[in-house]
Every structure is written in structure tokens, then in C-alpha cells.
Design a protein around this motif. Sequence first.
Motif, short mmCIF file in Angstrom:
data_model
loop_
_atom_site.label_atom_id
_atom_site.label_comp_id
_atom_site.label_asym_id
_atom_site.label_seq_id
_atom_site.Cartn_x
_atom_site.Cartn_y
_atom_site.Cartn_z
N UNK A 100 -15.39 21.50 -6.11
CA UNK A 100 -16.10 20.23 -5.92
C UNK A 100 -15.11 19.09 -6.01
N UNK A 101 -15.09 18.26 -4.99
CA UNK A 101 -14.24 17.07 -4.98
C UNK A 101 -15.12 15.90 -5.41
N UNK A 102 -14.72 15.18 -6.45
CA UNK A 102 -15.59 14.16 -7.05
C UNK A 102 -14.83 12.85 -7.25
N UNK A 103 -15.61 11.83 -7.54
CA UNK A 103 -15.03 10.51 -7.75
C UNK A 103 -13.98 10.55 -8.86
N UNK A 104 -12.88 9.81 -8.64
CA UNK A 104 -11.81 9.73 -9.62
C UNK A 104 -10.61 10.57 -9.25
N UNK A 105 -10.78 11.51 -8.33
CA UNK A 105 -9.67 12.37 -7.94
C UNK A 105 -8.76 11.68 -6.92
N UNK A 106 -7.50 12.02 -6.93
CA UNK A 106 -6.52 11.55 -5.95
C UNK A 106 -5.72 12.75 -5.48
N UNK A 107 -5.77 13.03 -4.18
CA UNK A 107 -5.07 14.21 -3.66
C UNK A 107 -5.13 14.23 -2.14
N UNK A 108 -4.43 15.21 -1.56
CA UNK A 108 -4.51 15.41 -0.12
C UNK A 108 -5.89 15.89 0.30
N UNK A 109 -6.62 16.50 -0.62
CA UNK A 109 -8.00 16.91 -0.33
C UNK A 109 -8.86 15.68 -0.08
N UNK A 118 0.84 -1.20 0.00
CA UNK A 118 0.00 0.00 0.00
C UNK A 118 0.87 1.25 0.00
N UNK A 119 0.55 2.17 -0.91
CA UNK A 119 1.31 3.42 -0.96
C UNK A 119 0.75 4.40 0.07
N UNK A 120 1.61 5.30 0.54
CA UNK A 120 1.18 6.27 1.54
C UNK A 120 0.21 7.26 0.93
N UNK A 121 -0.78 7.63 1.71
CA UNK A 121 -1.76 8.61 1.25
C UNK A 121 -1.12 9.99 1.20
N UNK A 122 -1.54 10.84 0.25
CA UNK A 122 -1.04 12.23 0.23
C UNK A 122 -1.38 12.92 1.55
N UNK A 123 -0.55 13.87 1.93
CA UNK A 123 -0.80 14.61 3.18
C UNK A 123 -2.15 15.33 3.09
N UNK A 124 -2.92 15.30 4.16
CA UNK A 124 -4.25 15.92 4.11
C UNK A 124 -4.17 17.43 3.89
N UNK A 159 -14.48 10.08 10.88
CA UNK A 159 -14.93 10.56 12.19
C UNK A 159 -16.43 10.42 12.34
N UNK A 160 -17.12 10.21 11.23
CA UNK A 160 -18.57 10.01 11.27
C UNK A 160 -18.93 8.55 11.03
N UNK A 161 -17.95 7.64 11.18
CA UNK A 161 -18.26 6.21 11.16
C UNK A 161 -18.14 5.52 9.83
N UNK A 162 -17.52 6.14 8.81
CA UNK A 162 -17.47 5.52 7.49
C UNK A 162 -16.55 4.30 7.44
N UNK A 163 -15.46 4.30 8.21
CA UNK A 163 -14.54 3.16 8.20
C UNK A 163 -13.80 3.00 6.90
N UNK A 164 -13.44 4.11 6.25
CA UNK A 164 -12.75 4.05 4.96
C UNK A 164 -11.26 3.80 5.12
N UNK A 165 -10.65 3.19 4.09
CA UNK A 165 -9.21 3.14 3.99
C UNK A 165 -8.76 4.54 3.53
N UNK A 166 -7.88 5.17 4.29
CA UNK A 166 -7.44 6.52 3.95
C UNK A 166 -6.25 6.42 3.00
N UNK A 167 -6.54 6.56 1.70
CA UNK A 167 -5.50 6.42 0.69
C UNK A 167 -5.44 7.62 -0.24
#
Length: 547
Positions: A69-78, A52-58, A88-96
Motif C-alpha cells: 500500500x502506497x500512502x500519504x507521507x511516502x517519498x519514492x519512485x513508486x 525544485x529537486x528531481x523526482x526519484x525515477x519511476x 494521465x487521468x487528468x490530475x495535473x499533479x506536480x511529479x515530485x
Amino acid sequence: MGRLGTLARAEDVNSSHQDQRRPGTPWRIRIGTYAATAAMVSAGIVLGAGPASAAPAPVRLTSASCPAEIVQGQTSGCVTELQNLLNTHGAGLQVDGQFGSATLYAVREYQAATAIAVDGRVGPATKSKLYATGGSAPAPINLNSSSCPANLVQGAKSGCVTELQRLLIHHGYSIDVDGDFGSGTASAVRSFQSDHGLTVDGQVGTNTKRELYDTDESPSTGLDLRSASCPANIVEGQSGGCVATLQSLLNGKGHSLDVDGSFGPQTLAAVKAFQSASGLSADGEVGPNTKAALYSNIGGGGGSGAPAPVNLNSSSCPSEIVQGQRSGCVTELQSLLNHHGADLAVDGDFGPLTGSAVRDFQSEKGLSVDGKVGPNTKAALYGAVTPPSSPAPGGGYAKMLDVAAAEVGTAEGSARANSYGSAVGLSLSTSGYAWCATFVSWVAKQTGASSYRNTYVSGWVKQARAGNYHLSVTSNPQPGDIVAFDWNGGNDFTGGHEHIGIVRSVSGSSFTTVEGNTSNPNGGGDGVYVKSRSTNSSYDVLFIRVR
């Protein structure tokens, strides 16, 4: 109201998107699935996966570095920041930092749960809500509580600042909700003080707090029942934003409750009915299992799902709006057509019925009947929206109800709703401020029933109690009278969370109203709707006679 900005409030719109999960899979199980997947990725044991590659800095979503607008298909710190906030709202996502299908689904779930138009796109309203409902900011604390200092000043970081920032946003000041009293918040405080005739010192003391809480809106439905901001068990007798969220969720499951933030007998009955239908113990207590069931399949079971309305003449709308399109432009179109006599579901979907209504309108206005909404049709649709500038004075009280009732179904943020502000000198989107008293002022202006205009409920109450402007207090309400609500009790109508509407019918202690800036009883965004109320509820009621 002072200086009002254009920051849109979230709307209570349920999703109509296709649910990609197995029917009946509860939210709590999905969280576990996400968490397990994330754990496997971090351990490097997902089948077919490389390291797994490290996620971009938030990156903060409201910064200039993130797109509008942040939409599907984007990859970024955003996207990294977005995923952290959703978790924080319970999604349980992999932060990538990758906006994939799981993130899209989590965005839609969050939008549905927090009363935002469900489109899966992270625009200004969703960004603001993510930070305002917990996100990275401390949980809000009432400014008048003992936990907050007597004078809140620049440099403070706390839930008191979160609350301050949320209140400033309500009054129209565009700032981040991060719990940090920085220069931007200080500037907004000084502007607020100046606009409201207060001492401009940038300190939030007694007078500034009182003015901040002098708002017209109902209890917030932005709280997540599963968050630490809500009790582990929500029970009868409690009140506040958690109960308002509960009522909103129950309405999304087919009930028709007033979203008043008060857990009374009707809410109890709805909870028990929901528990029984969900195979839970029908004890009327909203604990972890009931909360999980309420959030399961959210946004996937119908509802209007209408995108937020967009002005037809804006650059966001095509030069011709035609059948087959689905957008906020169509939401606006349908709202306008309904004002001209159509009876459409405002769902943002340009189907055959909308097409037929367009052709009927074009025929009535002497336009080319082609079913396409081009420049001429747009102009004609808006042509009758502006209310008369000189309504006939006097004797109009008998028409108060007729004028108000004719507006039922008007969607918040639509051209028609925005036109109500002309009565009080405002030219703003109703998505950006609490407009219930503005609506009453508009009705009064249309009928000439009273020369009084005010955007605050407290103003209407004050003048009625003083007997000014042909207004007086009555204990014998009749259709066409005005009714003010004090959700917090105390009968002073100055402590915040006030509301106002027009009496439609009366039967003993129960009555119905026509109200602006109120939730759609059938689900969907706020607007002008008929609501059922009672003088025997936990809130205070004051009836105002217009003569």
C-alpha cells in the motif's frame, strides 16, 4: 469458470471524506491550478520555494520494490509512477515523488471516478485499476476487431494485448496490464487454454478469443469519460463502457439508472436533468462541459464510502472490534449482522446503531452482551453463514424468489456473498470473479428447484433451451423465474457481457429482478440488489421457467 484467482475487482463505492476544496470548484479549474503550480515550480518562481529537486525515477507500482500500500507521507519512485499515472487521468499533479495532500486528493478522486473504495490508499485494487484504465498501457482494443491480428502471440505490444490482459484478469489470472505480451501473459494464456479445454499453444486465436469473451459481467464502468477512449460527445443511441461510466456517475449525482451501458431514453432524461441542475444547456449531449460537471465534487457528496469488506478472523482485523472504529472489518461486520436480521447501512463505520445490533445479536445467541466483537461473537456471526449442505429436493421452485429476496443487501466480498460459491464448488471471494450465475446456482441449491449448477449464464440458457434439469424457456414470466440478459444483443448469450437474475415482479414489458454481482442502485459496492429491467431495452432477455 476454470481457474479463478483472488485479484479483487474494483467496487463502486463513493467517498464520504471531507472535501478540502471550495464548494463548487470544478474539476477542470483544479486541473488548471495544478498545472499552473507545476509550471511555476519548474520555473523556480513559487514564493518561498527553493530550487525544485528531481523526482526519484519511476518504479512500477506492482513491482516488489513498491509497498503493498502506497500512502500519504511516502517519498519514492513508486510515488513518482503513481503521480504520472494519475496525471494521465487528468490530475495535473506536480511529479515530485512525494505523496502529499494534492496526491492524496487525486487518489481519492480517481478511486471515486473508477468505482474503487475511496480510502486514499493505493493498494492492489487501485494499482490494477490505474494500469487497466489507460495508465501506461495502450488503450484496449476488442480482440475480434480488424485492428487485432487473427492470432495474437508473445512479443506483441498493443491495445489488443491490453484487452487480452484485462480479460485474463477477469478470469482470475494475476498479471500486469501493460499492453506487452511477455512471458507472464503467455503463461496465463496457456493456463487459460488448459483450464478451458482448448489447444495449449499460447496463441490467442479464434477459439481462445471466443472463450475469453464468454464472461458474465456487465459493461465496465472503469473508463474515464474525459479520456481518448470515449467520444468527445456521448449521445443517445450509443452503448458501451463509456455509457456505463456515464450512468454510474449520474447515479452518484442522485439518479437511479440501470448501469447497462446503453444510452436510452431514461439515461437521456437523467442527463438533461443533471445539465439543468448544473446550469448547463440541457441538450442531452455529454460533451466537455457536462463531463467536467459530472466529475466535479466527485466522492465528496455522501454515498456509502464503505471500505472493502475484510474477513473478521484475518490478521487485518483487531481481536476486538468496538464502537468508534471505521474499517473494512466493520463493513464485514455490518454485512454479517444484516444477515442475522439487522437493518444497518453498510458504511464501515461502527456507530451506535451498529453497537445496538451487536448487542441484540449477542443477546439472541446467548453471548456476553458487551457490544464488543471478539472471538466468540465473530464465531457466532460466521456460524450461520454456511448454507445447508443438503437442501430438501423437489418442489422448491415456488421458493426461488423468497430465498433470493432474503439475500438483498448482501455486499460483494462479504462472508455471506462468498458462501454462494459453495453451490458450484468455489471457495473464493466474490470480489475476484463474476458471480451472478453462481448466485442463481446457490438459490437453486437452497430450494432444490433444479439440480443444475453453472457459473456461466450461457450454461443456464443452453439447458433451458434444451428442456433439461426441470428448466424451460417461457414467454410468460412469473415471480421466481430466472431471467438471462445478453447486453450485446444477438440473443446467443455467448458473446460476452451476459448477466442473470431472479424475476421479482412483472408489469407489461417492465419487470424487476433480484440479481447478484450487480451495482447498488443507491450507490456503493456491488452485491445482491433489486433492479428494474425491461423487455423493450437494447439488450436481449430470455426468461427461464423452473419446474
